[in-house]
Design a protein around this motif. Structure first.
Motif, short mmCIF file in Angstrom:
data_model
loop_
_atom_site.label_atom_id
_atom_site.label_comp_id
_atom_site.label_asym_id
_atom_site.label_seq_id
_atom_site.Cartn_x
_atom_site.Cartn_y
_atom_site.Cartn_z
N HIS A 265 69.20 -20.10 41.78
CA HIS A 265 69.91 -21.07 40.94
C HIS A 265 70.70 -20.37 39.83
O HIS A 265 70.18 -19.52 39.12
N HIS A 266 71.96 -20.78 39.72
CA HIS A 266 72.87 -20.30 38.67
C HIS A 266 73.14 -18.79 38.77
O HIS A 266 73.50 -18.16 37.78
N HIS A 267 73.00 -18.24 39.96
CA HIS A 267 73.25 -16.79 40.09
C HIS A 267 74.72 -16.46 39.84
O HIS A 267 75.04 -15.34 39.44
N GLU A 268 75.61 -17.44 40.02
CA GLU A 268 77.03 -17.16 39.77
C GLU A 268 77.30 -17.00 38.27
O GLU A 268 78.13 -16.17 37.88
N LYS B 131 78.16 -12.72 33.96
CA LYS B 131 77.78 -11.97 32.77
C LYS B 131 77.47 -10.51 33.11
O LYS B 131 77.85 -9.58 32.38
N MET B 132 76.77 -10.30 34.23
CA MET B 132 76.44 -8.94 34.66
C MET B 132 77.71 -8.16 35.03
O MET B 132 77.82 -6.97 34.76
N THR B 133 78.65 -8.86 35.66
CA THR B 133 79.92 -8.23 36.02
C THR B 133 80.66 -7.76 34.77
O THR B 133 81.17 -6.63 34.71
N LYS B 134 80.71 -8.63 33.79
CA LYS B 134 81.38 -8.27 32.54
C LYS B 134 80.72 -7.06 31.89
O LYS B 134 81.39 -6.14 31.41
N SER C 126 85.19 -11.28 36.58
CA SER C 126 84.02 -12.07 36.20
C SER C 126 84.28 -13.57 36.39
O SER C 126 83.37 -14.32 36.75
N ARG C 127 85.52 -14.01 36.19
CA ARG C 127 85.84 -15.42 36.42
C ARG C 127 85.71 -15.78 37.89
O ARG C 127 85.19 -16.85 38.24
#
Length: 496
Positions: free
Chosen positions: A333-336, A341-344, A361-362
């Motif tokens: 759940h909510h991994h996107e 945030k992790m990508t950023k 990140s978007r």
């Protein structure tokens, strides 16, 4: 100098070597007008000049471009004296490392001109501080000394000009014919001197579709922690070249299997989630590599770094959000949102530009949005919001969403594809009707202030946002209806 690994090899078939040599002759003839003219000038000044490294490798592979690398025994100030009267432009930003750059335009023989970007580097014999990526540059006196310091044998070949004498002291031609990456000396010594070469091994494997020799892989694995002394910018640049290559999966696998990815992009090996017979779920690591492959297949107009990074990173939030449900299913759940945030965070660590970080990140944040579409239940207002939230990334979001379907269930895959076809058709229809790409309220800020008789301030922003929501929900309203709606909203506000 004999190659340290030469006793492990058997001679290659003559026809294979002659094929690459024939390709090289054709490529060298193409660049001869510039290369030979330059070489004669060095010869007249009493110096040697040779095409070297990647230029020779690419000539042998039949893929030499207009960027040419040369090496010479002339010192940088002497190189400048030779090239300044000859070149169309000269730059010396790399002169501290013994490199002079220039551009030369020559006639292509058909009334047009070819422009060559040229780098000429003095023979180097480098001593490295083993705690720093930056070499202490010292100049060498022979081309053999220069070639032994190079990263891989396929990049340690030269062609002396203008006589076109082939120089290959480390059997690079054999390795090129068998498509193998080896180091001129021992890989341990090479990687200790310059740890970035471990990243370059993965990058060349991806770019050239070469195999990496077992002893090189072993050294990369045992010395992976050495990459931590390399600057983030240099690591990022190698990673970009790998991801933009023709076979990025091959290079990424090598980074993961050797442990280098744990140091430079740890979110990718973390996708190899443990699976057991009771909690079955898709292998997220393999899924992500497949999504990358499928995104590449949808590219138009050349490699797209934003799309490829988003495809690779889109599920990196899954390890942190994995939950085992009571019914035996696994949820993320909510991994996107977590993934965005992790990508950023990771891209910031790697010193990517703010614009690139924002776009990738978007896309990670939006990649699941389509799955709420179902079989077309979205209202027109939901479609408008999808387009508005994607903004200029809409085309990439289309490609990422389509790439994210890796199910082997053909019926499910076809249903997803048809659903997305339907969404794209609805977007196209709405765009045609409403100029959806530039959704704005029916009144702008100046008109809002005039209608309400208020000065600039937060109330104008609130009114604008309210009209934008109405626009998204109902489509274009027209000026009169918008003014009426604005008055109704204002009357309900404490300020009104």
């Amino acid at each position: 100098m004999p190659n340290a690994n030469s006793d492990r090899r058997s001679p290659q078939p003559t026809n294979e070597l002659s094929q690459v040599q024939r390709r090289a002759v054709g490529e060298l003839l193409r660049v001869s007008p510039a290369a030979d003219d330059l070489a004669r000038r060095f010869e007249q000044a009493g110096f040697h000049l040779a095409l070297v490294g990647g230029s020779v490798r690419d000539a042998l592979l039949g893929r030499l471009g207009n960027d040419l690398d040369f090496t010479t025994d002339a010192r940088p100030d002497e190189v400048l004296k030779i090239v300044r009267p000859w070149a169309d432009a000269v730059w010396d930003v790399g002169i501290a490392f013994g490199t002079v750059g220039c551009r030369k335009d020559v006639s292509a023989g058909n009334g047009s001109e070819q422009g060559f970007q040229i780098e000429i580097t003095t023979y180097r014999s480098e001593a490295y501080d083993r705690t720093s990526r930056k070499p202490e540059v010292s100049y060498g006196d022979s081309i053999e000394e220069d070639l032994v310091r190079r990263d891989f044998t396929v990049n340690a070949m030269a062609v002396a000009l203008p006589q076109k004498e082939f120089i290959d002291p480390h059997n690079g031609l054999e390795d090129l014919a068998t498509r193998v990456l080896r180091t001129p000396g021992t890989p341990e010594e090479s990687f200790s001197d310059d740890p970035l070469r471990m990243m370059r091994a993965a990058r060349f494997a991806a770019q050239l579709d070469f195999e990496v020799a077992p002893e090189v892989i072993a050294a990369m694995t045992s010395m992976a922690d050495r990459i931590e002394i390399v600057s983030a910018e240099r690591v990022r640049d190698e990673l970009n070249k790998l991801i933009l290559s023709d076979h990025p999966r091959k290079g990424l696998r090598l980074l993961v299997e050797t442990g280098l990815a744990d140091r430079v992009l740890p979110e990718i090996p973390a996708l190899r989630l443990e699976r057991d017979e009771h909690h079955r779920h898709k292998d997220v690591y393999e899924h992500s590599l497949t999504v990358l492959d499928q995104a590449i297949a949808l590219e138009t107009g050349g490699p797209d770094l934003v799309l490829r990074l988003a495809a690779l990173l889109h599920d990196i939030g899954k390890p942190k959000t994995r939950r085992f449900e009571k019914d035996g299913r696994v949820s993320f759940h909510h991994h996107e949102v977590v993934g965005a945030k992790m990508t950023k965070f990771r891209m910031t660590k790697l010193k990517y530009s703010n614009d690139l970080i924002k776009d990738v990140s978007r896309l990670v944040e939006l990649h699941l949005r389509f799955h709420g579409y179902g079989t077309g239940e979205w209202t027109d207002s939901a479609v408008r919001r999808y387009v508005r939230d994607a903004g200029p990334l809409l085309d990439r979001l289309h490609k990422l969403t389509r790439s994210d379907c890796t199910t082997r269930n053909k019926r499910k895959a076809m249903a997803l594809s048809r659903a997305y076809d339907g969404l794209e058709e609805r977007i196209a229809r709405l765009q045609e009707q409403e100029e959806l790409d530039a959704i704005r309220p029916d009144l702008d800020g100046n008109e809002i202030m005039k209608v309400l008789g208020i000065p600039p301030g937060p109330q104008v922003g609130k009114a604008y946002k309210h009209l934008l929501e109405l626009r998204l929900e109902h489509g274009p309203m027209g000026r009169d209806a918008a003014i009426s709606a604005l008055h109704q909203w204002w009357a309900a506000q404490p300020e009104g």
